[in-house]
Design a protein around this motif. Structure first.
Motif, PDB file in Angstrom:
ATOM      1  N   ILE A  48     -72.890  -9.476-113.244  1.00  0.00           N
ATOM      2  CA  ILE A  48     -73.497  -9.916-111.992  1.00  0.00           C
ATOM      3  C   ILE A  48     -72.908 -11.243-111.536  1.00  0.00           C
ATOM      4  N   ARG A  52     -71.072 -11.804-107.999  1.00  0.00           N
ATOM      5  CA  ARG A  52     -71.389 -12.901-107.089  1.00  0.00           C
ATOM      6  C   ARG A  52     -70.149 -13.722-106.760  1.00  0.00           C
ATOM      7  N   ALA A 235     -80.167  -6.142-101.816  1.00  0.00           N
ATOM      8  CA  ALA A 235     -79.985  -7.167-102.832  1.00  0.00           C
ATOM      9  C   ALA A 235     -79.127  -6.634-103.973  1.00  0.00           C
ATOM     10  N   GLU A 236     -78.733  -7.538-104.853  1.00  0.00           N
ATOM     11  CA  GLU A 236     -77.927  -7.147-105.989  1.00  0.00           C
ATOM     12  C   GLU A 236     -78.765  -6.372-106.993  1.00  0.00           C
ATOM     13  N   TYR A 253     -73.874  -4.750-109.097  1.00  0.00           N
ATOM     14  CA  TYR A 253     -73.359  -4.741-107.733  1.00  0.00           C
ATOM     15  C   TYR A 253     -74.055  -5.815-106.905  1.00  0.00           C
ATOM     16  N   THR A 254     -73.335  -6.269-105.904  1.00  0.00           N
ATOM     17  CA  THR A 254     -73.890  -7.248-104.972  1.00  0.00           C
ATOM     18  C   THR A 254     -73.216  -7.052-103.622  1.00  0.00           C
ATOM     19  N   TYR A 265     -70.029  -3.427-100.672  1.00  0.00           N
ATOM     20  CA  TYR A 265     -70.545  -3.856-101.959  1.00  0.00           C
ATOM     21  C   TYR A 265     -69.387  -3.994-102.942  1.00  0.00           C
TER      22      TYR A 265
END
Length: 312
Positions: A48, A52, A235-236, A253-254, A265
């Protein structure tokens, strides 16, 4: 036939050793499970964080493109009458700035005045979303990542207005950014072997994939559960799923920061087997040591029981 006293004693000693080994065996299993949980949490955190970072990298890329196009809009050759000189200038700028796939200047009538690459199709460029948005807002506009079947690549389409000395918009610079930065980011991240980075649009169409040399670019991501979860929320998130190559991975994913109308994404996938490698290795080592201890204890009962208990 009467059984020997030592036979009964030996059986009781075996049972005693077995009962003594049960608690450490259970403790090893519990510890192994905890280590696996810690490993998957670490994999989630790393994935994550990289997702980001990809979103931050793309925002920086757009900001740099904004500054570049704003400077380009001030050059006289951009809004001059010499389209050949303008095309030569844009072609040179694309060669010197490989992040740009193409750059062109669109007149107010929707025609392409000059371009870094020849365009054979005759279209009204004013119908393109990013061109219209730039004319409406008088600021940098983008139409998100779009897959081109002709070039087999995904391009982030940007547009920036060109103003005259009175501040009136007289043309629009159209530019396309590629996704080469993804491979660079994944190299710097040093993820475990077998990890993947994928960029998809809202429909799940693969815009970029680091590990297959573009073979799946333009296809729909087959991991339907991952696409459905991304579509359900902006959102992620995190999800375990099977990847394009049949390997089960932990996916983080984000969303990439594009516009309200266009979004994409970035997905980071870490193999579950790789994430558990250290924990499984420690578990196997502890079980081996417990097994050796058990064998030693049973041998001691078998060989030494007679001398220690019956022949004291």
């Amino acid at each position: 036939m009467k059984s020997s006293p030592f036979g009964k004693l030996r059986a009781r000693l075996f049972l005693l050793v077995l009962l003594a080994l049960i608690p450490p065996f259970i403790l090893i299993l519990i510890t192994g499970q905890e280590q696996r949980e810690h490993a998957i949490e670490d994999a989630k955190s790393n994935a994550i964080l990289l997702a980001r970072q990809a979103a931050v990298e793309q925002r920086q890329l757009i900001d740099e493109a904004r500054q570049f196009l704003a400077t380009l809009a001030l050059l006289p050759d951009i809004y001059g009458d010499d389209s050949v000189a303008c095309s030569d200038l844009l072609a040179r700028l694309v060669r010197e700035n490989p992040r740009f796939v193409s750059i062109g200047v669109v007149d107010m009538d929707g025609s392409l005045d000059c371009s870094s690459t020849p365009v054979s199709q005759s279209i009204n460029f004013l119908e393109l979303p990013h061109i219209r948005a730039a004319l409406q807002t008088h600021e940098l506009a983008n139409a998100g990542y779009q897959f081109s079947p002709a070039t087999k690549t995904a391009v982030l389409s940007l547009a920036y207005p060109v103003r005259d000395s009175q501040g009136n918009v007289q043309a629009v610079i159209s530019a396309g950014l590629d996704l080469a930065w993804i491979n660079h980011l994944l190299t710097l991240a040093q993820l475990p072997e077998g990890s993947t980075m994928i960029v998809v649009d809202q429909a799940g169409t693969i815009l970029a994939h680091n590990s297959d040399s573009g073979q799946t670019t333009g296809q729909v991501l087959p991991t339907s559960s991952l696409v459905q979860e991304m579509q359900a929320q902006t959102a992620e998130g995190l999800l375990e799923a099977t990847g394009l190559d049949g390997i089960k991975r932990l996916y983080a994913y984000t969303p990439l920061d594009l516009t309200a109308q266009f979004s994409a994404y970035v997905i980071i996938g870490v193999p579950i087997k790789t994430a558990f490698a250290v924990a499984d290795s420690v578990l196997l080592r502890n079980l081996i040591w417990l097994g050796l201890t058990s064998v030693t204890a049973f041998l001691a009962v078998w060989v030494g029981g007679d001398r220690l208990f019956l022949r004291r």
